[in-house]
Write a protein that holds these residues in place. Structure first.
Motif, PDB file in Angstrom:
ATOM      1  N   GLY A 147       0.728  -1.670  -0.204  1.00 48.15           N
ATOM      2  CA  GLY A 147      -0.138  -0.427   0.070  1.00 48.15           C
ATOM      3  C   GLY A 147       0.832   0.388  -0.276  1.00 48.15           C
ATOM      4  N   ASP A 148       2.282   1.249   0.093  1.00 42.68           N
ATOM      5  CA  ASP A 148       2.876   2.567   0.217  1.00 42.68           C
ATOM      6  C   ASP A 148       3.330   3.143  -1.188  1.00 42.68           C
ATOM      7  OD1 ASP A 148       3.192   2.199   2.688  1.00 42.68           O
ATOM      8  OD2 ASP A 148       5.427   1.379   2.531  1.00 42.68           O
ATOM      9  N   GLU A 149       2.991   2.235  -2.018  1.00 40.49           N
ATOM     10  CA  GLU A 149       3.027   2.735  -3.792  1.00 40.49           C
ATOM     11  C   GLU A 149       2.625   4.351  -3.671  1.00 40.49           C
ATOM     12  OE1 GLU A 149       3.372   0.331  -2.836  1.00 40.49           O
ATOM     13  OE2 GLU A 149       5.124  -1.383  -3.636  1.00 40.49           O
ATOM     14  N   ALA A 150       2.653   4.946  -4.835  1.00 38.89           N
ATOM     15  CA  ALA A 150       1.906   6.133  -4.605  1.00 38.89           C
ATOM     16  C   ALA A 150       0.427   5.809  -6.023  1.00 38.89           C
ATOM     17  CB  ALA A 150       2.796   7.589  -5.705  1.00 38.89           C
ATOM     18  N   LEU A 151       1.083   5.546  -6.390  1.00 33.75           N
ATOM     19  CA  LEU A 151       0.104   4.536  -7.636  1.00 33.75           C
ATOM     20  C   LEU A 151      -1.519   3.669  -7.008  1.00 33.75           C
ATOM     21  CD1 LEU A 151      -1.708   4.669 -10.499  1.00 33.75           C
ATOM     22  CD2 LEU A 151      -0.181   2.623 -10.735  1.00 33.75           C
ATOM     23  N   ALA A 152      -0.766   2.708  -6.137  1.00 32.52           N
ATOM     24  CA  ALA A 152      -1.478   2.090  -4.820  1.00 32.52           C
ATOM     25  C   ALA A 152      -2.268   2.701  -4.358  1.00 32.52           C
ATOM     26  CB  ALA A 152      -1.445   0.899  -4.296  1.00 32.52           C
ATOM     27  N   ALA A 153      -2.055   3.927  -3.467  1.00 30.72           N
ATOM     28  CA  ALA A 153      -2.450   5.145  -2.674  1.00 30.72           C
ATOM     29  C   ALA A 153      -3.659   5.705  -3.095  1.00 30.72           C
ATOM     30  CB  ALA A 153      -1.260   6.120  -2.235  1.00 30.72           C
ATOM     31  N   ARG A 154      -3.265   6.142  -4.884  1.00 25.97           N
ATOM     32  CA  ARG A 154      -3.925   6.519  -5.754  1.00 25.97           C
ATOM     33  C   ARG A 154      -5.609   5.668  -5.692  1.00 25.97           C
ATOM     34  NH1 ARG A 154      -2.220   9.388 -11.490  1.00 25.97           N
ATOM     35  NH2 ARG A 154      -4.284  10.310 -10.824  1.00 25.97           N
ATOM     36  N   ALA A 202      -3.534  -3.678  -0.920  1.00 26.63           N
ATOM     37  CA  ALA A 202      -5.151  -4.082  -0.351  1.00 26.63           C
ATOM     38  C   ALA A 202      -5.121  -4.632   0.931  1.00 26.63           C
ATOM     39  CB  ALA A 202      -5.835  -4.528  -1.170  1.00 26.63           C
ATOM     40  N   LYS A 203      -3.654  -5.262   1.501  1.00 25.88           N
ATOM     41  CA  LYS A 203      -4.054  -6.221   2.540  1.00 25.88           C
ATOM     42  C   LYS A 203      -4.638  -4.934   4.276  1.00 25.88           C
ATOM     43  CE  LYS A 203      -1.207 -10.121   1.872  1.00 25.88           C
ATOM     44  NZ  LYS A 203      -0.031 -10.438   2.240  1.00 25.88           N
ATOM     45  N   ALA A 204      -3.743  -4.134   3.657  1.00 25.40           N
ATOM     46  CA  ALA A 204      -4.017  -2.625   4.955  1.00 25.40           C
ATOM     47  C   ALA A 204      -4.991  -1.989   4.843  1.00 25.40           C
ATOM     48  CB  ALA A 204      -2.667  -1.981   5.592  1.00 25.40           C
ATOM     49  N   VAL A 205      -5.824  -2.477   4.209  1.00 26.08           N
ATOM     50  CA  VAL A 205      -6.847  -0.759   3.117  1.00 26.08           C
ATOM     51  C   VAL A 205      -8.670  -2.164   3.423  1.00 26.08           C
ATOM     52  CG1 VAL A 205      -7.001   0.080   1.298  1.00 26.08           C
ATOM     53  CG2 VAL A 205      -4.750  -0.005   1.230  1.00 26.08           C
ATOM     54  N   PRO A 206      -9.074  -0.579   4.304  1.00 19.69           N
ATOM     55  CA  PRO A 206     -10.073  -1.331   4.272  1.00 19.69           C
ATOM     56  C   PRO A 206     -10.748  -1.278   3.139  1.00 19.69           C
ATOM     57  CG  PRO A 206     -10.408  -0.010   5.924  1.00 19.69           C
ATOM     58  CD  PRO A 206      -9.070   0.388   5.155  1.00 19.69           C
ATOM     59  N   LEU A 207     -11.585  -1.839   2.229  1.00 20.33           N
ATOM     60  CA  LEU A 207     -12.474  -1.483   1.256  1.00 20.33           C
ATOM     61  C   LEU A 207     -14.003  -1.737   1.435  1.00 20.33           C
ATOM     62  CD1 LEU A 207     -10.028  -3.002  -1.664  1.00 20.33           C
ATOM     63  CD2 LEU A 207     -10.357  -1.088  -1.179  1.00 20.33           C
ATOM     64  N   ALA A 208     -14.862  -1.063   0.602  1.00 19.85           N
ATOM     65  CA  ALA A 208     -16.020  -0.754   0.596  1.00 19.85           C
ATOM     66  C   ALA A 208     -16.652  -2.316  -0.901  1.00 19.85           C
ATOM     67  CB  ALA A 208     -16.948   0.159   1.280  1.00 19.85           C
ATOM     68  N   ALA A 209     -15.456  -2.528  -0.965  1.00 22.58           N
ATOM     69  CA  ALA A 209     -15.795  -2.409  -2.808  1.00 22.58           C
ATOM     70  C   ALA A 209     -16.041  -3.956  -2.831  1.00 22.58           C
ATOM     71  CB  ALA A 209     -15.051  -2.506  -4.018  1.00 22.58           C
ATOM     72  N   ARG A 210     -17.536  -4.672  -2.874  1.00 25.21           N
ATOM     73  CA  ARG A 210     -17.730  -6.183  -3.796  1.00 25.21           C
ATOM     74  C   ARG A 210     -16.322  -7.010  -4.420  1.00 25.21           C
ATOM     75  NH1 ARG A 210     -22.494  -9.349  -3.401  1.00 25.21           N
ATOM     76  NH2 ARG A 210     -21.775 -11.489  -3.920  1.00 25.21           N
ATOM     77  N   ILE A 211     -15.553  -7.690  -3.430  1.00 23.53           N
ATOM     78  CA  ILE A 211     -14.992  -8.349  -4.575  1.00 23.53           C
ATOM     79  C   ILE A 211     -14.865 -10.055  -4.606  1.00 23.53           C
ATOM     80  CG2 ILE A 211     -12.160  -9.266  -4.109  1.00 23.53           C
ATOM     81  CD1 ILE A 211     -11.477  -7.083  -2.573  1.00 23.53           C
ATOM     82  N   GLU A 212     -14.931 -10.750  -6.061  1.00 26.97           N
ATOM     83  CA  GLU A 212     -15.254 -11.955  -6.423  1.00 26.97           C
ATOM     84  C   GLU A 212     -13.929 -12.947  -6.508  1.00 26.97           C
ATOM     85  OE1 GLU A 212     -18.947 -13.040  -7.044  1.00 26.97           O
ATOM     86  OE2 GLU A 212     -19.516 -11.477  -7.315  1.00 26.97           O
ATOM     87  N   THR A 213     -13.613 -13.532  -6.398  1.00 26.42           N
ATOM     88  CA  THR A 213     -12.300 -14.287  -6.748  1.00 26.42           C
ATOM     89  C   THR A 213     -12.871 -15.827  -7.702  1.00 26.42           C
ATOM     90  OG1 THR A 213     -11.231 -13.369  -4.745  1.00 26.42           O
ATOM     91  CG2 THR A 213     -10.013 -15.408  -6.433  1.00 26.42           C
TER      92      THR A 213
END
Length: 257
Positions: A184-191, A221-232
């Motif tokens: 999550g530290d990279e600039a693009l990931a943060a954006r 995304a490990k350290a980022v709370p996401l409200a999006a639904r994720i399907e694998t």
């Protein structure tokens, strides 16, 4: 019915393809990388035809400098005007009331970053791109996953002992792991994660679990709370090209629509 539509973008002419249908919710497909609008293995063209047969109008297009469109290819981070122009052309031609957009790889990231300004209501994002470097090696998270798999497989050790492993590439992978930034530290990931926070539950994320790009996204995304639904999906195909992948993708898109 499928027809070609040309439209303006920043002084250039872009070409798009409309698969017409009677539905009021339309799907805008944005191609990833430098792919033309038909997609890898014609996957997006086939998907569009299938969705249109199910009543969903679909619009695909080539951004500036790609395929049949004029101009210079500035990469996905310069595609905000292209996405906005395509969304406007789609709305004008198909008269859709609700606009959903789908993109794979860096197109998914571009949609998360620029889709709101284009008037898009919801997003379906496949294997979003969070990788900053382009050194020819897989992302660090994918390298870790591959090494973990090798540790469990005696055949991999036998292959190494017999000289069947590229030691130079192996050393490069180890160097990359040693320099890898925290998730999550990279600039693009943060954006990207900042944009996804804006979309909240209006975004659906689809991941092919064995794909290097998807592995990198999950790691970031490990350290980022996401409200999006994720399907694998149990697949290693970045473009959903393995047997059964296209059906899974179609079903998930229909459910999100």
């Amino acid at each position: 019915m499928r027809r070609l539509i040309d439209f303006a973008c920043a002084g250039e002419r872009l070409l798009g393809t409309l698969d017409a249908a009677a539905g009021e919710t339309g799907l805008l497909i944005v191609s990833g990388g430098n792919e033309v609008r038909s997609g890898a293995h014609r996957g997006m063209a086939l998907l569009a035809a299938r969705l249109a047969a199910a009543g969903v109008p679909v619009f695909r297009f080539d951004r500036r400098g790609i395929g049949d469109s004029s101009g210079e290819n500035g990469g996905f981070l310069s595609s905000a005007p292209d996405i906005a122009a395509a969304a406007a052309a789609f709305a004008a031609q198909a008269r859709v009331r609700h606009l959903v957009a789908f993109g794979n790889c860096d197109a998914a990231t571009a949609l998360a970053l620029f889709g709101a300004c284009a008037g898009i209501d919801r997003l379906i994002l496949a294997n979003p791109w969070v990788i900053e470097d382009d050194d020819g090696l897989p992302p660090a998270a994918a390298i870790r996953a591959r090494y973990a798999e090798m540790l469990k497989a005696p055949r991999a050790w036998l292959r190494l002992a017999r000289g069947g492993v590229d030691l130079r590439r192996l050393a490069g992978g180890l160097r990359k792991l040693s320099k890898a930034a925290a998730p999550g530290d990279e600039a693009l990931a943060a954006r990207l994660f900042g944009a996804l926070d804006h979309w909240g539950a209006r975004a659906t994320i689809l991941l092919a679990n064995g794909d290097a790009t998807a592995i990198a996204f999950r790691d970031a995304a490990k350290a980022v709370p996401l409200a999006a639904r994720i399907e694998t999906l149990e697949s290693t195909s970045h473009s959903f090209a393995r047997e059964g992948d296209a059906d899974w993708l179609f079903e998930r898109i229909m459910a999100a629509l």
